[in-house]
Design a protein around this motif. Sequence first.
Motif, PDB file in Angstrom:
ATOM      1  N   LYS A  85      35.467  33.868  40.669  1.00  0.00           N
ATOM      2  CA  LYS A  85      35.800  33.734  42.090  1.00  0.00           C
ATOM      3  C   LYS A  85      34.580  33.336  42.912  1.00  0.00           C
ATOM      4  O   LYS A  85      34.670  32.484  43.812  1.00  0.00           O
ATOM      5  CB  LYS A  85      36.360  35.054  42.623  1.00  0.00           C
ATOM      6  CG  LYS A  85      37.649  35.519  41.969  1.00  0.00           C
ATOM      7  CD  LYS A  85      38.831  34.690  42.400  1.00  0.00           C
ATOM      8  CE  LYS A  85      40.123  35.242  41.825  1.00  0.00           C
ATOM      9  NZ  LYS A  85      41.300  34.411  42.161  1.00  0.00           N
ATOM     10  N   ALA A 111      37.209  36.014  47.412  1.00  0.00           N
ATOM     11  CA  ALA A 111      36.427  36.611  46.324  1.00  0.00           C
ATOM     12  C   ALA A 111      36.084  38.065  46.623  1.00  0.00           C
ATOM     13  O   ALA A 111      36.176  38.932  45.748  1.00  0.00           O
ATOM     14  CB  ALA A 111      35.150  35.800  46.097  1.00  0.00           C
ATOM     15  N   TYR A 148      39.292  40.203  46.455  1.00  0.00           N
ATOM     16  CA  TYR A 148      39.663  40.391  45.056  1.00  0.00           C
ATOM     17  C   TYR A 148      38.771  41.450  44.414  1.00  0.00           C
ATOM     18  O   TYR A 148      39.259  42.381  43.755  1.00  0.00           O
ATOM     19  CB  TYR A 148      39.531  39.065  44.310  1.00  0.00           C
ATOM     20  CG  TYR A 148      39.876  39.123  42.846  1.00  0.00           C
ATOM     21  CD1 TYR A 148      41.180  38.923  42.409  1.00  0.00           C
ATOM     22  CD2 TYR A 148      38.900  39.374  41.881  1.00  0.00           C
ATOM     23  CE1 TYR A 148      41.504  38.975  41.056  1.00  0.00           C
ATOM     24  CE2 TYR A 148      39.211  39.436  40.531  1.00  0.00           C
ATOM     25  CZ  TYR A 148      40.519  39.227  40.130  1.00  0.00           C
ATOM     26  OH  TYR A 148      40.819  39.284  38.791  1.00  0.00           O
TER      27      TYR A 148
END
Length: 527
Positions: A352, A426, A429
């Motif tokens: 990511k 990112a 996540y």
Amino acid sequence: MALFSYLYVMETKEIQALFEENKRLLAEVKKLSAEKAELENAVSSLKSMMEWYRKKLFGKMSEKNLPLDPSALEPTLFNEQLSEEEQAALDAEVKSMEEQNAKVIEVKAHKREVRKPVYSNLPVIVTDIYPEGMKDNPDYVEIGVENTDRIAIRPAQMYIERIARHKFVLKSSLQVENPDRQAFEIAPLPEMIIPKGMASESLLADILINKYIYHLPFYRQIQKYKELGVVLSDATINDWFAAVCSKLRPLHDKLREQIMNKDYIQVDESTLPVIDNEKHRAVKGYMWAVRDAVGGSVYFHYDMGSRSGETAVKLIGKYRGAVQTDGYEVYESFENAPGKRMIGCWAHVRRKFVEALDEDRKHASEAIVYISKLYKLEAEMKEAKLKPDAIKERREKEAYPIIQDFEKWMNTVAGNFAPRSRMGKAIVYTYSLLPRLSRYILDGRYNIDNNGVENAIRPLALGRKNYLFCGNHDAAVRAAIIYSLFASCKAHDIDIRNWLEDTLKRIPTEKDITMLLPENWQPVTAK
């Protein structure tokens, strides 16, 4: 007197002007104070909104940082930031990483030695060449041979494997003497994977290996066999394939049973286009893979192409042990399930931030520095061949503090990115999975990432590019059977062709099929 009156009037006007100015200034102060209060209220409101937004953005959290004791891993809340000294040290590490990357990129090409093919196990056929008139010439004595080796190949050869069963009849005189004696004798036909079928085990193995190892669709194999002198139809090969898979199905089920009895597995899923007969087109289906993370065996599962949470429950709902996955949301429901320990994958996190490099190189590089430290530690321990207990100890002392520092870094930068930006995605996540990502330190056998099962599922992606799709759901189930057994052979370093031919010969009569699983298989030695 007139002068005095004039001065008095002038002074009165100035005083009045000062009073007016003072009145104006007081009004201005009052106005500014009101604006200040309004701005303070707005800032306070925005702070409250930001706090609410953070909680919505990053999901359910507790009110504490990662615990000092890694055995009590729980979700966390951003409330501690990097100090100036920590940020400066991080900047220096990012600079060092970028300089190292630049050196790798700028390395000048150097002359490489040509690697000769390895062919020590190949048979050698010698062609002798003598100078003209020298072979039997008495005037010369041979002093040596200069060899020039070349790799050659003969095209594959198909042949008829004929089983000749000799028949015997009892002599007439003996039949008269003993009428009850068996008059005719013939050896029974050996058990076959396809009874009285034209395809031998070697041909069936070749068909399956060509499709699932070399990714050749059946129509290409038909062309190949035609060149070798055998004309096969698509229907014939499909019938053979279905028959073999039905015989291998019990072995596949036993493999699943053994893997699901392990205490640490990895799970992933990948797309598999399947022809929908009602829609008359290929639709996106999914194949699931479950890997014994310690032993390496792999089980593929296909459930009508579904990727739903219901399928995940069917797959691992009753499982008890550690489950390592990516961040797919269906796994969230297992987070607090009894008997399960959910573990995350740092490779997906790194991916990511790598994707965010073009958007924000500075912050993405900082994140990659933290993740690189974790992987560097893993590489050091792997090179040192440490035992699981030693690995766990080093992870607790060295890896866990790195994860805590990474959390502090996210606290520092989290408010700088829009949620739909690559950096924002990112961080969302990573943060939502942070406890799960940290749990790999709890056992030295656990992997830092899910790459083992991703590598096992890669042949599925290669197959998609070649045979494009499965003809129907039944074909996808058969594909799952073959992928499972072949992947398990690869995990245990077993020659797939030898295993498959031997298994197809033995499975019709084998009483204990667990002995045919790649993990347990031993070739039958000739007596």
